[in-house]
Enzyme design. Structure first.
Site, short mmCIF file in Angstrom:
data_model
loop_
_atom_site.label_atom_id
_atom_site.label_comp_id
_atom_site.label_asym_id
_atom_site.label_seq_id
_atom_site.Cartn_x
_atom_site.Cartn_y
_atom_site.Cartn_z
N SER A 51 38.91 27.40 54.71
CA SER A 51 39.33 28.79 54.87
C SER A 51 40.50 28.87 55.87
CB SER A 51 38.13 29.64 55.31
OG SER A 51 38.42 31.01 55.24
N ASP B 232 36.20 33.57 44.60
CA ASP B 232 36.73 33.64 45.96
C ASP B 232 38.01 34.46 45.95
OD1 ASP B 232 37.59 33.23 48.55
OD2 ASP B 232 37.91 31.08 48.33
N HIS C 8 33.50 31.83 48.17
CA HIS C 8 34.15 31.39 49.40
C HIS C 8 33.09 30.92 50.40
CE1 HIS C 8 37.46 31.28 52.28
NE2 HIS C 8 36.59 31.71 53.18
#
Length: 245
Positions: A92, A185, A215
Site C-alpha cells: 500500500s 482494490d 486491498h
C-alpha cells in the site's frame, strides 16, 4: 528479531531467520501514510523472512500529518543508502515509498536495490484511475478515506502529480519488480498501470492481479480462505525466486 536504530535514529526491526547471513529486504509498512508501525506489520515481516529465506529490515518511518511529503520517502531512502539491501518491499503506502525511494536514488545516480516488491501499491496520488470509483465503496479500502489520507500526506494538491510514481516522466533504469494487485482494490488500476509502465521502460516485471481479493490481503492472517492462502504462497514463491536467482 532485534529492534535497533538506523540513520537519523530511525527505529528499525531486523528479522533474521537463520544464523547465517541471508539477502536483506528493507520493508516499508502500509497504513495510508498516517498509521501503521513496526508492530502492525510484525507478522508479515516474520513470514516473509521465514518463507523466503531472507533477512527483513522493517522501517518505522515518519508519518503524516505531522510529517507530510516527502518525510517518509527521505526516511526509506536513507535506510536504503545505509543498509544496501538486495530488495526493497512495501504494501500500500509502503509500496509507494519503496518505489519512490528507488526513483530518488536513480535520479541521484546512486546504488539501487536489485528488486522492488510492491504489494497493492499507491502510485497515483491524483486518484484518477477507474478502480478508485469502481472499487472504492464496499471493499477494504474506502475511496473517501483514501482521499483524506492523501490530503494528509500531500496537503498541496499541486504536489500530487509530481509526487506520483505512475506519472513520472521517465521510468528507465529502475530495478526489476514484483507487483501484486488485488481485484477488489481501489488501488488496483494504478498498480496494474505502473507494472505496465515499468515493463515498457525496460524493467523485468512479474505482475499479477489476485482474483477475488481486497486491498490489504497481505495483512490477513486468516488463511482458511483458499484464495488468500494461494495468494500468499504465490507471493512468497515470487519473492524467493527473484531474490535468490
Amino acid at each position: 528479531m532485534e529492534d535497533l536504530h538506523g540513520p537519523n535514529g530511525l527505529p528499525l526491526r531486523h528479522y533474521r531467520p537463520r544464523e547465517q547471513a541471508r539477502p536483506l529486504v528493507v520493508f516499508a509498512h502500509g497504513g495510508a501514510f498516517v498509521i501503521g508501525d513496526l508492530d502492525t506489520h510484525d507478522s508479515i515481516c516474520r513470514r516473509i523472512a521465514d518463507a523466503c529465506d531472507v533477512e527483513v529490515l522493517a522501517v518505522d518511518y515518519r508519518r503524516a500529518p505531522e510529517h507530510p511529503y516527502p518525510a517518509a520517502i527521505e526516511d526509506v531512502t536513507a535506510v536504503l543508502r545505509w543498509a544496501r539491501p538486495a530488495a526493497v518491499a512495501g504494501d500500500s503506502a509502503g509500496g509507494y515509498l519503496a518505489t519512490m525511494a528507488c526513483l530518488w536514488l536513480r535520479d541521484a545516480s546512486e546504488a539501487l536495490p536489485a528488486v522492488q516488491i510492491l504489494i497493492c501499491p499507491n502510485t497515483d496520488l491524483t486518484l484518477s484511475q477507474p478502480s478508485v470509483v469502481e472499487k472504492g465503496t464496499g471493499h477494504a479500502l474506502d475511496a473517501s478515506f483514501l482521499a483524506w489520507a492523501i490530503t494528509q500526506w500531500t496537503p498541496d494538491p499541486a504536489s500530487r502529480a509530481p509526487a506520483s510514481p505512475l506519472l513520472a516522466p521517465d521510468l528507465h533504469s529502475m530495478p526489476d519488480a514484483l507487483i501484486v494487485t488485488a481485484e477488489h482494490d481501489a488501488l488496483r488500476d494504478e498498480g496494474d498501470a505502473y507494472a505496465y509502465r515499468l515493463a515498457r521502460a525496460g524493467a523485468r516485471v512479474v505482475h499479477r492481479q489476485e482474483p477475488g481479493l481486497v486491498h490489504g490481503f497481505i495483512q490477513n492472517t486468516d488463511l482458511t480462505s483458499p484464495e488468500a492462502a494461494t495468494a500468499h504462497g504465490r507471493l512468497f514463491n515470487n519473492i524467493a525466486a527473484l531474490i535468490h536467482r
